[in-house]
Enzyme design. Structure first.
Site, mmCIF file in Angstrom:
data_model
loop_
_atom_site.group_PDB
_atom_site.id
_atom_site.type_symbol
_atom_site.label_atom_id
_atom_site.label_comp_id
_atom_site.label_asym_id
_atom_site.label_seq_id
_atom_site.Cartn_x
_atom_site.Cartn_y
_atom_site.Cartn_z
ATOM 1 N N GLU A 79 -1.011 20.404 26.614
ATOM 2 C CA GLU A 79 -0.378 21.720 26.560
ATOM 3 C C GLU A 79 -1.353 22.795 27.019
ATOM 4 O OE1 GLU A 79 2.292 24.232 23.329
ATOM 5 O OE2 GLU A 79 0.603 23.042 22.587
ATOM 6 N N LYS A 163 9.428 24.956 25.872
ATOM 7 C CA LYS A 163 9.215 24.730 24.441
ATOM 8 C C LYS A 163 10.323 25.413 23.632
ATOM 9 C CE LYS A 163 5.301 24.943 21.191
ATOM 10 N NZ LYS A 163 3.880 25.401 21.136
ATOM 11 N N CYS A 204 4.523 20.158 21.624
ATOM 12 C CA CYS A 204 3.759 20.514 20.429
ATOM 13 C C CYS A 204 4.624 20.756 19.191
ATOM 14 C CB CYS A 204 2.889 21.729 20.736
ATOM 15 S SG CYS A 204 1.526 21.957 19.556
#
Length: 325
Positions: A79, A163, A204
């Site tokens: 990331e 995300k 994440c």
């Protein structure tokens, strides 16, 4: 098969792009699951110089493609590999990508220097490349997203994932971080098809929300990959736990790729990039330093666990809703 680390040369492959596309719904059957090698680059030396970050990432991808006796089919970056990790940095490093799922993307016309580098090195190395994530600025709305892009061995941009769940936490005396101060959350679930597997995408903090992985698995994903950057508070607590949980819940291979730890940076990543099998066994784990991790993915445990513990056939959607419906 077992994870391993060793050196050898690389072999270039050619692919027909039209067979490999990103989808947000399972409109076609997944490919037959075949063995492949997954390679995680736990990238270090990520600083304020974007050009230097891109060059280092390129060099490590080329190195990774050559550093295994069997050439890796999929290489993963962490990331925020092109910028320091922090919500204050995202606007300054954001790039316009302009990708639309299902439409051919013109790499040559792209204004994103990160996309152009990733496309070029994927083609040069002849590998599928999950390009970690970069800050993306939407040209129409000016919103900024934390975005993962995926490239085929021909260098085509074939998938993107913004995300969905933003990292907003406040643990008194330890860490406060609010991505929502500069980022907007994505609104789609995404995966891509290769000639050997269907692979789901996330980033994440998405791992804390099991629905995203459930949807990917129920749409036929054999493996799920989330570039991520847990910290020294949440990493020891939950990094391994969450990956093993998502792998066990969904009986899939699950992997997260982290940046290397840099105690001189503003954000201290946990590291420990990892791959977990469908039994929730950890196949490979890095330490905190920059490293390249090669893992052989064998379909046998995927089929074995689903036959022996057939939860995929035992769900009670008459009692609770199917989140993937």
């Amino acid at each position: 098969m077992f994870p391993h680390l060793h050196l050898s040369g690389a072999v270039l492959l050619s692919h027909n792009l039209k067979h490999f596309t990103c989808r947000t719904m399972a409109s076609v059957a997944p490919p037959v699951f075949k063995p492949f090698t997954l390679t995680l680059i736990q990238l270090g030396s990520i600083g304020s110089d974007k050009a230097a970050n891109l060059q280092h990432a390129r060099e490590m991808i080329v190195k990774a493609a050559k550093s295994n006796s069997d050439k890796p089919q999929v290489i993963v970056l962490p990331e925020c590999f092109n910028s320091p990790y922090g919500f204050v940095h995202f606007p300054a490093y954001a790039e316009n990508i302009g990708y639309t799922a299902g439409k051919e993307y013109d790499i040559q016309a792209s204004v994103s220097e990160s996309v152009k580098m990733l496309s070029s090195v994927a083609k040069e190395a002849g590998i599928w490349l999950i390009g970690g994530s970069i800050p993306e600025r939407d040209e129409e709305t000016n919103n900024i997203y934390n975005t993962c892009t995926v490239y085929s061995p021909t260098g085509a941009l074939v998938a993107s994932h913004r995300k969905v769940h933003l990292f907003d936490i406040d643990i008194p005396g330890k860490i406060t971080f609010k991505e929502s101060e500069t980022l907007t959350g994505g609104t789609t679930t995404n995966y891509f098809d290769t000639e050997f597997a269907r692979i789901g995408l996330g980033l994440c903090y998405d791992v804390r929300f099991p629905e995203l992985a459930m949807i990917a698995a129920r749409r036929g994903c054999h493996a799920i990959v989330y570039p991520g950057a847990f910290n020294l508070t949440t990493g020891p607590l939950h990094w391994e736990l969450l990956q093993r949980a998502r792998a066990s819940d969904n009986q899939v291979f699950f992997s997260m790729c982290s940046p290397a730890r840099d105690m001189t940076a503003g954000y201290h990543s946990w590291g420990h990039s990892m791959v977990v099998d469908p039994y929730a066994r950890v196949l490979a784990e890095a330490d905190e330093n920059e490293t390249i991790l090669h893992i052989d993915i064998d379909p046998e445990p995927f089929h074995e666990v689903r036959a022996g513990i057939p939860v995929t056939k035992q769900r009670r959607f008459d009692v609770y809703p199917d989140v993937s419906a």
